[in-house]
Motif scaffolding. Structure first.
Motif, PDB file in Angstrom:
ATOM      1  N   TYR A  16       0.228  -1.368   0.015  1.00 12.78           N
ATOM      2  CA  TYR A  16      -0.181   0.313   0.105  1.00 12.78           C
ATOM      3  C   TYR A  16       0.901   1.527   0.109  1.00 12.78           C
ATOM      4  O   TYR A  16       2.197   1.132   0.841  1.00 12.78           O
ATOM      5  N   GLU A  17       0.811   1.726  -1.263  1.00 12.82           N
ATOM      6  CA  GLU A  17       0.999   3.304  -1.072  1.00 12.82           C
ATOM      7  C   GLU A  17       2.824   3.444  -1.481  1.00 12.82           C
ATOM      8  O   GLU A  17       3.373   2.141  -1.774  1.00 12.82           O
ATOM      9  N   LYS A  21      10.166   9.001   5.190  1.00 16.58           N
ATOM     10  CA  LYS A  21      10.252   8.477   5.255  1.00 16.58           C
ATOM     11  C   LYS A  21       8.772   7.842   5.882  1.00 16.58           C
ATOM     12  O   LYS A  21       6.970   8.217   5.295  1.00 16.58           O
ATOM     13  N   THR A  36       5.349   6.205   6.555  1.00 15.95           N
ATOM     14  CA  THR A  36       3.717   6.595   7.520  1.00 15.95           C
ATOM     15  C   THR A  36       2.955   5.645   7.672  1.00 15.95           C
ATOM     16  O   THR A  36       3.335   4.683   7.278  1.00 15.95           O
ATOM     17  N   ALA A  37       1.305   6.019   8.058  1.00 18.70           N
ATOM     18  CA  ALA A  37       1.148   5.181   9.141  1.00 18.70           C
ATOM     19  C   ALA A  37       0.271   4.247   7.737  1.00 18.70           C
ATOM     20  O   ALA A  37      -0.487   3.302   7.678  1.00 18.70           O
ATOM     21  N   GLY A  38       0.451   4.916   6.447  1.00 19.37           N
ATOM     22  CA  GLY A  38      -0.747   4.053   5.194  1.00 19.37           C
ATOM     23  C   GLY A  38       0.355   3.201   4.606  1.00 19.37           C
ATOM     24  O   GLY A  38       0.002   1.837   3.439  1.00 19.37           O
ATOM     25  N   HIS A  39       1.222   3.245   4.399  1.00 20.13           N
ATOM     26  CA  HIS A  39       2.850   1.955   3.964  1.00 20.13           C
ATOM     27  C   HIS A  39       2.570   0.693   4.571  1.00 20.13           C
ATOM     28  O   HIS A  39       3.396   0.282   6.039  1.00 20.13           O
ATOM     29  N   TYR A  40       2.002  -0.113   4.033  1.00 20.58           N
ATOM     30  CA  TYR A  40       1.643  -1.444   4.810  1.00 20.58           C
ATOM     31  C   TYR A  40       2.261  -3.008   3.748  1.00 20.58           C
ATOM     32  O   TYR A  40       2.456  -2.002   2.362  1.00 20.58           O
ATOM     33  N   ALA A  70       2.639  -3.518   9.299  1.00 17.76           N
ATOM     34  CA  ALA A  70       3.163  -1.986   9.429  1.00 17.76           C
ATOM     35  C   ALA A  70       4.612  -1.752   8.903  1.00 17.76           C
ATOM     36  O   ALA A  70       5.339  -2.327   8.962  1.00 17.76           O
ATOM     37  N   THR A  87       8.439   1.142   8.673  1.00 18.09           N
ATOM     38  CA  THR A  87       8.827   1.435   9.680  1.00 18.09           C
ATOM     39  C   THR A  87      10.401   2.130   9.323  1.00 18.09           C
ATOM     40  O   THR A  87      10.599   0.346   8.339  1.00 18.09           O
TER      41      THR A  87
END
Length: 267
Positions: free
Chosen positions: A67-68, A75, A77-81, A123, A125
């Motif tokens: 995702y994304e 960096k 984000t919370a949307g990078h899965y 997730a 990071t």
């Protein structure tokens, strides 16, 4: 008269002090039965580890996706899965994670409450360092699979091909620099390849690491046409011999020509 009064007071004190202590004393005796307590509650049962496999193990992860977009220098984000499919045999706790590559990684933990095939979101990071085509290894408790992921170059991407001959060798290529086992590469170690550009924009061409070294070039094509680009080497050769390297386009390849090959002798 004073003498008799003093004797009277002294006698009165000797008589009253024992009475005073007797009156003020408290009785702390307990004449009842023993106090009956209760046992503490037992600790809650621990959750067992789940039994599961990553779908596609031990090869490419089946049905995995990201995702994304991943862009070098930015960096996560919370949307990078990273989504991966698992086949759960028995419920329980789980941990799934990847290795750390190019400055970032993925991980997930929790509890499976149902069996069967189901997706898990890992997730992301970290900060991607370089624009590269990467292969992530995804590890469960007892299985693993791998997944390709591309880190893009910031900016509007060019559309181009790497020109090659019938043998897929890089067309009109050239190798510069000295290559010796155990000697680190410098900026003089380069491979030159030819590209043809149909849409101007930014680009990155890179090889994967082989025998401890790799090559890469990042820049911008200002207009349509043919160009020569230099891929600069990095790393230290770990063995002597002949090794094949594949420069490849980092990013989309809508008109093909995604890769070519070149042979380098390490002395």
């Amino acid at each position: 008269m004073k003498k008799y009064f003093s004797l009277f007071v002294t006698g009165l004190l000797f008589c009253c002090i024992p009475l005073l202590f007797t009156t003020c004393a408290k009785d702390y005796s307990y004449e009842g039965g023993p106090v009956i307590g209760t046992l503490p509650p037992p600790p809650p049962p621990s959750t067992p580890n789940a039994v599961f496999t990553l779908v596609g193990s031990p090869g490419p992860c089946n049905g995995a996706r990201v995702y994304e977009a991943f862009v070098s220098g930015y960096k996560l984000t919370a949307g990078h899965y990273l989504e991966v499919n698992v086949d759960v045999v028995s419920i329980g706790k789980f941990i799934i994670k990847t290795d750390t590559i190019n400055g970032f990684s993925f991980a997930a933990s929790g509890e499976f409450t149902t069996t069967g095939i189901q997706p898990v979101l890992l997730a992301g990071t970290g900060i991607p360092v370089l624009s590269r085509n990467l292969i992530f290894n995804i590890n469960g408790i007892a299985s693993a699979c791998n997944f390709p992921l591309t880190v893009l170059t910031p900016g509007l991407p060019a559309i181009y091909i790497l020109e090659s001959g019938n043998d897929q060798g890089c067309l009109e290529s050239d190798i510069a620099g000295i290559y010796k086992n155990g000697v680190p590469l410098t900026s003089e170690n380069k491979i030159k390849i030819k590209v043809f550009v149909t849409v101007a924009g930014v680009y990155t061409v890179a090889t994967k690491t082989a025998n401890g070294i790799s090559f890469a070039s990042t820049g911008e094509f200002p207009a349509q046409g043919s160009y020569f680009i230099d891929l600069v080497g990095s790393g230290t050769p770990t063995n002597s011999g002949t090794f094949e390297f594949q420069p490849e386009i980092v990013g989309a390849t809508p008109i093909g020509g995604a890769a070519c090959k070149i042979i380098i002798l390490i002395r």
